[in-house]
Design a protein around this motif. Structure first.
Motif, PDB file in Angstrom:
ATOM      1  N   SER A   1       0.827  -1.206   0.000  1.00 57.93           N
ATOM      2  CA  SER A   1       0.000   0.000   0.000  1.00 57.93           C
ATOM      3  C   SER A   1       0.858   1.252   0.000  1.00 57.93           C
ATOM      4  N   ILE A   2       1.857   1.256   0.879  1.00 58.85           N
ATOM      5  CA  ILE A   2       2.725   2.433   0.971  1.00 58.85           C
ATOM      6  C   ILE A   2       3.472   2.626  -0.349  1.00 58.85           C
ATOM      7  N   TYR A   3       3.961   1.504  -0.893  1.00 65.08           N
ATOM      8  CA  TYR A   3       4.674   1.599  -2.178  1.00 65.08           C
ATOM      9  C   TYR A   3       3.751   2.125  -3.268  1.00 65.08           C
TER      10      TYR A   3
ATOM     11  N   LEU B   1      13.493   4.689  -3.934  1.00 61.53           N
ATOM     12  CA  LEU B   1      13.723   3.515  -4.781  1.00 61.53           C
ATOM     13  C   LEU B   1      12.465   2.673  -4.883  1.00 61.53           C
ATOM     14  N   LYS B   2      11.763   2.497  -3.756  1.00 65.28           N
ATOM     15  CA  LYS B   2      10.560   1.676  -3.780  1.00 65.28           C
ATOM     16  C   LYS B   2       9.517   2.292  -4.714  1.00 65.28           C
ATOM     17  N   GLY B   3       9.322   3.600  -4.581  1.00 62.11           N
ATOM     18  CA  GLY B   3       8.323   4.264  -5.412  1.00 62.11           C
ATOM     19  C   GLY B   3       8.685   4.208  -6.890  1.00 62.11           C
ATOM     20  N   VAL B   4       9.950   4.503  -7.180  1.00 61.02           N
ATOM     21  CA  VAL B   4      10.396   4.520  -8.580  1.00 61.02           C
ATOM     22  C   VAL B   4      10.312   3.116  -9.179  1.00 61.02           C
TER      23      VAL B   4
ATOM     24  N   ALA C   1       1.006   1.897 -11.810  1.00 63.80           N
ATOM     25  CA  ALA C   1       1.815   2.277 -10.654  1.00 63.80           C
ATOM     26  C   ALA C   1       1.266   1.641  -9.386  1.00 63.80           C
ATOM     27  N   VAL C   2      -0.059   1.693  -9.228  1.00 67.11           N
ATOM     28  CA  VAL C   2      -0.671   1.102  -8.037  1.00 67.11           C
ATOM     29  C   VAL C   2      -0.429  -0.408  -8.024  1.00 67.11           C
ATOM     30  N   LEU C   3      -0.665  -1.010  -9.173  1.00 66.09           N
ATOM     31  CA  LEU C   3      -0.428  -2.446  -9.304  1.00 66.09           C
ATOM     32  C   LEU C   3       1.035  -2.783  -9.001  1.00 66.09           C
ATOM     33  N   GLY C   4       1.931  -1.938  -9.541  1.00 65.19           N
ATOM     34  CA  GLY C   4       3.366  -2.148  -9.316  1.00 65.19           C
ATOM     35  C   GLY C   4       3.703  -2.068  -7.846  1.00 65.19           C
ATOM     36  N   GLY C   5       3.082  -1.140  -7.133  1.00 65.95           N
ATOM     37  CA  GLY C   5       3.344  -0.989  -5.703  1.00 65.95           C
ATOM     38  C   GLY C   5       2.972  -2.253  -4.948  1.00 65.95           C
ATOM     39  N   PHE C   6       1.766  -2.753  -5.211  1.00 68.19           N
ATOM     40  CA  PHE C   6       1.336  -3.970  -4.520  1.00 68.19           C
ATOM     41  C   PHE C   6       2.206  -5.159  -4.917  1.00 68.19           C
ATOM     42  N   THR C   7       2.557  -5.228  -6.198  1.00 65.43           N
ATOM     43  CA  THR C   7       3.418  -6.327  -6.648  1.00 65.43           C
ATOM     44  C   THR C   7       4.745  -6.318  -5.921  1.00 65.43           C
TER      45      THR C   7
END
Lengths: 618, 295
Positions: free
Chosen positions: B16-18, B224-227, B241-247
């Motif tokens: 979630s944070i990512y 780094l996590k966000g990018v 981006a949201v999907l990438g964060g959860f992944t």
């Protein structure tokens, strides 16, 4: 390999020696001025220069920002240390060393060779990855892959203590003390300067730079950017590996953090401040930043004491604080990116300047060239070409044919599919069905640079020159491709083509400084210099006045004649097309609606209705 | 099965944070074609604000809006001082400008605070857990997931229903055309930085509650996590981006619990390696954003 021995080999080597001498002299002068720690500072500046030159070879010539070169440096550094440290010393630090490394011990110079070899293998793998990710000039994904390399090497170094001695202890060694003479550093630095300059002037360097300037145009001239980027990477990694080994040798130890973010930042700032596209610039950057950092460090430590003024509680105390050095580095990077992204020197090179001053210059343009007889065996045939973009049929079953001895025109209103047809022929757009055959060779589904090498070379509607290269350098890129891939043709004469295109006076000007009409002529000359079988021109007169268009007619005929190429030209300037073509196809809504001589086309009622009629009404 | 469920919940909390960070990165990439390596600085600055305010005895309830406000203000300030001056520059310049911002911000804290890590008290409930069947769920993760979902819903509404949202999506799809259609580039870019600041602010609150510390280089990790999450999802795609964060969150949790102990400390390295491989085999990310260049 090198287009011009004098300009591309003799002067660069000569210039490199001067650069080296000046750089070392400045270092020695600094060292004698400020004794003590200054000696160490200068030694590290010399080594940093090698690293920065290594990075410049890749970053400067390909335009791809790499954070990974210090990661390569870390690999080289550890490889060097593992092979150079004596078994007794290793037993103390890494008694459980894997791969039987514990007992290995070679001389330090042998260890440098091993370091270079190991790092090259890693670079080869990373390079394939970069190519696969579709590394384009400045591509973000390539930069992130290099960043990943930096972090992965750092993580491995920290977490594999059996190999690296870990985060705290690291590897340290006595190979008869640390590097006790600067001679090896001097030799390596001189070699690095020479390699960087020679590479930039070589065939590979020039093709890499062409792709940096415009990836698509470079491909259309027959350059494979991925191969050139790989070559640049490997050469740069060799230089970085040597620099990193020397750094470890001089330091006498290596820790994971030695080759991580901090050194990456320092070397990158040096490179961009000096000018990433210039070897001279890279050295200037090393000098400026080394001195700047040192001054910032001293000011941060002692404030005004540095100048013996000793103003305690001076108004600038709020800035003269410890760690001022870091602020200096950050502000240098940010400031240069905002106000002078090309760096202090941009792409200025000492030896180029000297060559301009001292080189023999042929004042008069060369004799006009004899035309080359087109050999009419290779016919260009596009057959049954269908292209759909989503639900939109851009081309429907289009057949077009052209012989080398003729100029074939394709006309049609906007959106008729003219440029799409050209894109299919040159491999930029894939057709859904149909074939493109040149002289019996099927070129369908072939990559664009291979199509260009087979002899189909195009120009672009919206002008795609290699902007920061000179007129001559633009044409030389094509010459280099022709010399390698079109050996059966008479090699194009660069000077002759430049003169014939009316560019002789402007041959040393940069492409981005040219006016519009001249840029068009240069694009034509650059395409002709690939010695193509066919020149494919995409709206060569767009944006031109009627009189300029007439001049263009002559230009196109002359250029095609000089290299014996057939011409396929797309335009909606009817006067131009009728003036230049032997045969014309008329496209409308993706279909060929008429074909014939200019007179026939002008008289064709279908054409008049679809094209001439519609413009007359509009 | 239980372990997998446990991983899933832990991964969603982390992811979630990512996702919030990645969405902020993607929004800015959309309007400026800038991969913002300075995104983590919003957390660094918020971190120091928390350190000073909590040190002065403020409560976390006040801190939540304060952190978001600080993050938005910092985001707008960075845009004004640095990024507004390099609009339209090449990728090379944009990337290094954002790195430059990162270094300048961390150097300022280095100069005026110190290199050492500053800690502050975390809310007491952060470490509490409750049981559902055989699962142990952190109260914190639950809050994070709920707030993130609410934020994403709100963001979606803003993007879908407001003129600003439409401008932003249009700009992300094709900036030049959007400008021709009358989207005002100044306001949409500033709006994007403000939105990205809000998202990073919310992420900041959670990040700081969990870490309870800050330092001059504290921004690197969240950046780094966000990018990376934004890249995994396919740059420029907001959904991606949201999907990438959860992944990314799930991948980290699963790798950490499944890798043998000897390499578990290498998790970060392995994640990086997987991402490099993703780029190599699917350079356009999980969700590809079609874009064609007219020649």
């Amino acid at each position: 390999m090198f287009p011009n021995l004098r300009r591309d080999v003799v002067f660069p080597v000569f210039g490199s020696v001067i650069l080296f001498a000046v750089f070392v002299a400045v270092g020695l002068a600094y060292q004698s001025q400020f004794s003590g720690a200054a000696e160490r500072l200068v030694t590290f500046a010399l080594i940093d220069a090698i690293l920065v030159l290594g990075i410049q070879i890749y970053v400067g010539n390909t335009g791809i920002l790499s954070f990974g070169h210090i990661g390569f440096g870390a690999i080289a550094g550890y490889a060097f240390a593992l092979f150079a440290i004596s078994p007794a010393e290793k037993l103390k630090r890494i008694p459980d060393a894997p791969f039987g490394l514990l007992d290995v011990s070679v001389g330090p110079w042998m260890a440098v060779a091993v370091a270079v070899g190991v790092t090259l293998v890693v670079a080869l793998i990373v390079g394939v990855g970069l190519a696969r990710s579709g590394a384009e000039s400045g591509a973000v994904s390539a930069t992130v892959i290099t960043l990943a390399l930096l972090f992965v090497t750092h993580e491995v170094a920290r977490n594999w203590p059996d190999l690296t001695g870990g985060d705290r202890a690291g590897l340290s060694f006595r190979i008869g003390g640390t590097l006790d003479s600067r001679v090896p550093i001097y030799i390596a630095l001189l070699a690095a300067i020479v390699v960087a300059r020679l590479y930039a002037q070589s065939r590979g360097g020039r093709l890499a730079v062409a792709a940096r300037e415009d990836d698509l145009a470079a491909r259309a001239m027959g350059v494979n950017p991925l191969v050139q980027q790989m070559v640049a990477l490997l050469i740069s990694v060799v230089v970085v590996s040597v620099g990193a080994s020397l750094r470890v040798y001089e330091n006498g130890s290596i820790l994971p953090r030695d080759m991580f973010f901090n050194l990456t930042l320092v070397t990158l700032v040096m490179l961009i401040v000096g000018g990433r596209r210039s070897v001279t610039g890279a050295l200037v950057g090393v000098a400026v930043i080394t001195v700047g950092r040192e001054v910032a460090r001293k000011l941060g430590q002692d404030g005004f004491e540095l100048f013996g003024i000793g103003l305690d509680g001076a108004p600038l105390d709020w800035i003269f604080r410890e760690n001022l050095k870091s602020v200096f580095m950050g502000v240098s990077m940010l400031g240069f990116m905002i106000w002078r992204p090309a760096g202090l020197l941009d792409d200025w090179e000492l030896d180029k300047w000297l060559h301009g001053k001292l080189g023999r210059r042929s004042a008069s343009p060369p004799e006009s060239l004899p035309p080359v007889e087109p050999d009419d065996s290779s016919v260009l045939v596009a057959q049954g070409v269908d292209v759909a973009f989503g639900g939109f049929q851009a081309l429907i079953d289009v057949d077009v044919e052209a012989a080398r001895s003729e100029v074939v025109g394709v006309i049609g209103p906007n959106g008729a599919g003219k440029t799409t047809l050209l894109n299919v022929i040159t491999g930029l757009v894939e057709s859904n069905s149909g074939s493109v055959v040149l002289g019996g060779t099927d070129l369908s589904a072939t990559r664009s640079f291979k199509i260009a090498r087979s002899g189909l070379v195009r120009t672009f509607q919206n002008l795609r020159l290699f902007d920061s290269l000179t007129v001559r350098e633009n044409v030389e890129v094509s010459y280099l491709v022709a010399a390698a891939h079109r050996r059966h043709r008479p090699p194009p004469d660069v000077d002759g083509l430049i003169a014939a295109a009316g560019l002789w006076e402007q041959r040393d000007r940069r492409a981005r400084e040219l006016d519009y009409g001249t840029s068009r002529r240069l694009e034509l000359a650059r395409a002709a210099a690939t010695a193509p079988a066919f020149l494919l021109l995409d709206e060569p007169t767009s944006g031109m006045s009627d009189s300029e268009s007439l001049v263009m007619v002559e230009q196109v005929r002359q250029m095609a004649g000089l290299v014996g190429a057939g011409v396929v030209v797309i335009d909606h300037d009817l006067n131009f097309i009728i003036g230049i073509c032997d045969r014309i196809y008329c496209l409308d809504c993706g279909q060929v609606i008429a074909e014939g001589t200019p007179a026939e086309i002008q008289a064709d009622p279908v054409v008049q209705a679809a094209y001439i009629g519609s413009t007359a009404e509009g | 099965m239980t372990e997998l469920l446990q991983n899933l919940i832990d991964g969603l909390g982390r992811g979630s944070i990512y996702a919030l960070l990645a969405l902020g990165v993607a929004v800015i990439f959309g309007v400026m074609h800038l991969l913002n390596f300075a995104h983590g600085e919003l957390i660094t600055v918020s971190g120091y604000a928390s350190f000073w305010a909590l040190g002065a005895g403020w409560s976390w309830y006040v801190m939540v809006p304060l952190i978001v406000a600080v993050s938005v203000a910092t985001s707008l300030l960075i845009e004004r001082v640095a990024f507004s001056r390099v609009r339209g520059a090449d990728d090379f310049t944009l990337l290094l400008t954002s790195f430059g911002v990162h270094f300048v911000v961390s150097a300022i804290f280095l100069l005026y605070v110190s290199a050492s890590v500053k800690t502050f008290p975390r809310p007491t409930w952060v470490t509490n857990t409750y049981a559902v069947g055989s699962l142990r769920i952190e109260v914190f993760d639950t809050v994070v997931i709920v707030v993130t979902v609410a934020t994403l819903v709100a963001t979606t509404l803003i993007l879908q229903r407001t003129t600003f949202g439409l401008s932003l999506r249009a700009a992300a799809a094709d900036f030049d055309t959007a400008r021709l259609m009358g989207v005002r580039s100044n306001s949409v870019i500033r709006g994007a930085f403000a939105l990205s600041g809000v998202l990073a602010g919310i992420a900041s609150v959670f990040w700081l509650m969990r870490s309870g510390s800050t330092s001059p280089t504290a921004g690197i990790d969240p950046m780094l996590k966000g990018v990376l999450a934004a890249l995994i999802g396919g740059l420029g795609s907001l959904r991606g981006a949201v999907l990438g964060g959860f992944t990314l969150g799930l991948a980290e949790v699963i790798l950490r619990s499944r890798l043998p102990d000897s390499v578990a400390s290498l998790t970060e390295g392995v994640v990086f390696l997987l991402i490099a491989l993703l780029f190599i085999f699917r350079p356009q990310g999980l969700i590809s954003v079609p874009h064609a260049e007219r020649v």
